[in-house]
Scaffold this active site. Structure first.
Site, PDB file in Angstrom:
ATOM      1  N   ASN A  42      -5.971  -5.325 -24.268  1.00 32.57           N
ATOM      2  CA  ASN A  42      -5.848  -3.930 -24.681  1.00 32.57           C
ATOM      3  C   ASN A  42      -4.619  -3.274 -24.055  1.00 32.57           C
ATOM      4  O   ASN A  42      -3.991  -2.416 -24.656  1.00 32.57           O
ATOM      5  CB  ASN A  42      -7.147  -3.159 -24.413  1.00 32.57           C
ATOM      6  CG  ASN A  42      -7.369  -2.898 -22.956  1.00 32.57           C
ATOM      7  OD1 ASN A  42      -6.794  -1.980 -22.410  1.00 32.57           O
ATOM      8  ND2 ASN A  42      -8.191  -3.704 -22.309  1.00 32.57           N
TER       9      ASN A  42
ATOM     10  N   GLU B 202     -13.064 -12.850 -25.187  1.00 31.09           N
ATOM     11  CA  GLU B 202     -13.953 -12.139 -26.112  1.00 31.09           C
ATOM     12  C   GLU B 202     -14.038 -12.886 -27.449  1.00 31.09           C
ATOM     13  O   GLU B 202     -15.131 -13.090 -27.991  1.00 31.09           O
ATOM     14  CB  GLU B 202     -13.432 -10.716 -26.354  1.00 31.09           C
ATOM     15  CG  GLU B 202     -14.236  -9.969 -27.410  1.00 31.09           C
ATOM     16  CD  GLU B 202     -13.458  -8.812 -28.029  1.00 31.09           C
ATOM     17  OE1 GLU B 202     -12.788  -8.071 -27.301  1.00 31.09           O
ATOM     18  OE2 GLU B 202     -13.535  -8.664 -29.271  1.00 31.09           O
TER      19      GLU B 202
ATOM     20  N   CYS C 119     -20.054  -5.883 -22.868  1.00 32.82           N
ATOM     21  CA  CYS C 119     -19.895  -4.528 -23.419  1.00 32.82           C
ATOM     22  C   CYS C 119     -20.697  -4.429 -24.725  1.00 32.82           C
ATOM     23  O   CYS C 119     -20.629  -5.331 -25.569  1.00 32.82           O
ATOM     24  CB  CYS C 119     -18.418  -4.263 -23.691  1.00 32.82           C
ATOM     25  SG  CYS C 119     -18.163  -2.706 -24.551  1.00 32.82           S
TER      26      CYS C 119
ATOM     27  N   CYS D 115     -12.841  -1.205 -31.118  1.00 37.93           N
ATOM     28  CA  CYS D 115     -13.470  -0.384 -30.090  1.00 37.93           C
ATOM     29  C   CYS D 115     -12.895   1.025 -30.127  1.00 37.93           C
ATOM     30  O   CYS D 115     -11.673   1.202 -30.093  1.00 37.93           O
ATOM     31  CB  CYS D 115     -13.200  -1.038 -28.743  1.00 37.93           C
ATOM     32  SG  CYS D 115     -13.424   0.076 -27.380  1.00 37.93           S
TER      33      CYS D 115
ATOM     34  N   HIS E  47      -9.630  -7.860 -16.465  1.00 40.65           N
ATOM     35  CA  HIS E  47      -8.259  -8.333 -16.266  1.00 40.65           C
ATOM     36  C   HIS E  47      -7.534  -7.402 -15.313  1.00 40.65           C
ATOM     37  O   HIS E  47      -6.554  -6.781 -15.668  1.00 40.65           O
ATOM     38  CB  HIS E  47      -7.518  -8.357 -17.607  1.00 40.65           C
ATOM     39  CG  HIS E  47      -7.973  -9.445 -18.507  1.00 40.65           C
ATOM     40  ND1 HIS E  47      -7.966 -10.761 -18.142  1.00 40.65           N
ATOM     41  CD2 HIS E  47      -8.440  -9.433 -19.757  1.00 40.65           C
ATOM     42  CE1 HIS E  47      -8.409 -11.494 -19.139  1.00 40.65           C
ATOM     43  NE2 HIS E  47      -8.718 -10.713 -20.133  1.00 40.65           N
TER      44      HIS E  47
ATOM     45  N   HIS F 148     -16.512  -9.106 -21.438  1.00 40.37           N
ATOM     46  CA  HIS F 148     -16.002  -9.752 -22.646  1.00 40.37           C
ATOM     47  C   HIS F 148     -17.056 -10.604 -23.355  1.00 40.37           C
ATOM     48  O   HIS F 148     -16.849 -11.025 -24.489  1.00 40.37           O
ATOM     49  CB  HIS F 148     -14.828 -10.676 -22.290  1.00 40.37           C
ATOM     50  CG  HIS F 148     -13.577  -9.937 -21.980  1.00 40.37           C
ATOM     51  ND1 HIS F 148     -12.806 -10.191 -20.873  1.00 40.37           N
ATOM     52  CD2 HIS F 148     -12.954  -8.928 -22.633  1.00 40.37           C
ATOM     53  CE1 HIS F 148     -11.765  -9.383 -20.871  1.00 40.37           C
ATOM     54  NE2 HIS F 148     -11.836  -8.603 -21.919  1.00 40.37           N
TER      55      HIS F 148
ATOM     56  N   SER G 257      -9.041  -1.609 -18.328  1.00 38.46           N
ATOM     57  CA  SER G 257      -9.577  -2.163 -17.089  1.00 38.46           C
ATOM     58  C   SER G 257      -8.736  -1.742 -15.879  1.00 38.46           C
ATOM     59  O   SER G 257      -8.786  -2.366 -14.833  1.00 38.46           O
ATOM     60  CB  SER G 257      -9.658  -3.689 -17.193  1.00 38.46           C
ATOM     61  OG  SER G 257      -8.445  -4.206 -17.689  1.00 38.46           O
TER      62      SER G 257
HETATM   63 FE1  F3S Z   1     -15.905  -2.403 -24.439  1.00 36.61          FE
HETATM   64 FE2  F3S Z   1     -13.913  -1.265 -25.625  1.00 36.61          FE
HETATM   65 FE3  F3S Z   1     -13.975  -1.392 -23.058  1.00 36.61          FE
HETATM   66  S1  F3S Z   1     -14.911  -3.154 -26.239  1.00 36.61           S
HETATM   67  S2  F3S Z   1     -15.042  -3.258 -22.599  1.00 36.61           S
HETATM   68  S3  F3S Z   1     -15.406  -0.229 -24.342  1.00 36.61           S
HETATM   69  S4  F3S Z   1     -12.161  -1.664 -24.316  1.00 36.61           S
END
Ligand code: F3S
Length: 285
Positions: free
Chosen positions: A224, A124, A94, A194, A40, A72, A266
């Site tokens: 996020n 996701e 991921c 995560c 994103h 995702h 991102s």
């Molecule tokens: Fe994976 Fe966490 Fe990044 S799920 S894509 S390490 S924000």
């Protein structure tokens, strides 16, 4: 004006890995496509486009070029359909999302009703639901728990969208138990949050206490990044979510002594550098 940076922010390992895999693949095999936006973040998408990566919206647009699955992830049926096209598939899902998908599959096979705490329209979450034989349900909020079917099976498994906050997920599970205790015979909660996101959120929370204003950088659609802004606001700090440095308004900085900066998973370092440069330009130390 003082500018403080969050001790953890920006590109997470999952996004870094996905971008690197795509860069390597374009270098090795030439032009390719990705099923949906890589991350994103418009600037990163643009950079990859220059290297020969086009974004396609659906499998129907697959041609002879290799196809990348983004960080995702996608549903199991999309993976099978991609395989059936015969195209080379570069899977950059991921590993943390893959774990979530595998739990959705396993719990479903073991007879659990699977509930995913998260946004049903997020890529996701849609992908994770698609590993549960179409039986999992995404629930975006505590209020939305009331819309769960009355005849929910007694064994319930709960997962979370990886980018949710620890506090919200814990409240969600508590609320589920409170509302459906009479029906639930077994509850399995899998912590699919995560770590990268959780530490960035903790760092944003800490920083929000030290500053008068927070600037959160990241794609408008990035879950996020939205959660980072949410965390800072919940700490009572005025917060602006921007995609790029150009959006920062001089009036936001009037009378501020300390401004905090953080960035979503991102967001490349270059976007953070540009924001810091803009803040210095508008309000020199
Ligand atoms: Fe994976 Fe966490 Fe990044 S799920 S894509 S390490 S924000």
């Amino acid at each position: 004006m003082e500018i403080l940076l969050a001790r953890e922010m920006g590109f997470c390992f999952g996004v870094r890995r996905a971008v690197e895999m795509m860069e390597e693949a374009t270098q090795e095999t030439g032009p390719m496509v990705s099923l949906g936006s890589v991350v994103h973040n418009p600037q990163v998408v643009e950079r990859l486009k220059d290297r020969g990566l086009d974004v396609i919206a659906s499998i129907d647009q697959v041609d002879t070029r290799p196809v990348a699955i983004t960080a995702h992830g996608v549903s199991e049926s999309v993976v099978r359909k991609l395989e059936a096209t015969g195209a080379t598939v570069v899977d950059t899902t991921c590993p943390i999302v893959t774990r979530s998908q595998q739990w959705a599959k396993r719990l479903t096979e073991e007879g659990f009703a699977v509930i995913v705490y998260g946004d049903p329209n997020h890529k996701e979450v849609k992908g994770v639901l698609g590993w549960a034989e179409g039986k999992a349900i995404a629930v975006p909020s505590i209020d939305a728990l009331d819309a769960l079917p009355d005849d929910l099976p007694g064994r319930v498994g709960v997962l979370s969208q990886t980018t949710e906050t620890e506090g919200h997920f814990a409240e969600f599970v508590r609320a589920l138990l409170e509302k459906r205790m009479d029906q639930i015979s077994e509850l399995r909660v899998i912590n699919t949050l995560c770590n990268a996101t959780t530490s960035q959120q903790a760092a944003a929370e800490e920083l929000a206490h030290q500053v008068d204003l927070m600037i959160v950088i990241g794609g408008r659609e990035s879950a996020n990044t939205q959660h980072l802004a949410e965390v800072a606001r919940e700490e009572g700090c005025e917060t602006f979510h921007v995609e790029s440095a150009g959006e920062i308004r001089p009036e936001w900085l009037a009378g501020r002594g300390r401004v905090g900066v953080t960035a979503g998973a991102s967001t490349p370092d270059s976007a953070v550098d540009a924001v810091v440069a803009r803040l210095r330009e508008l309000a020199p130390a």
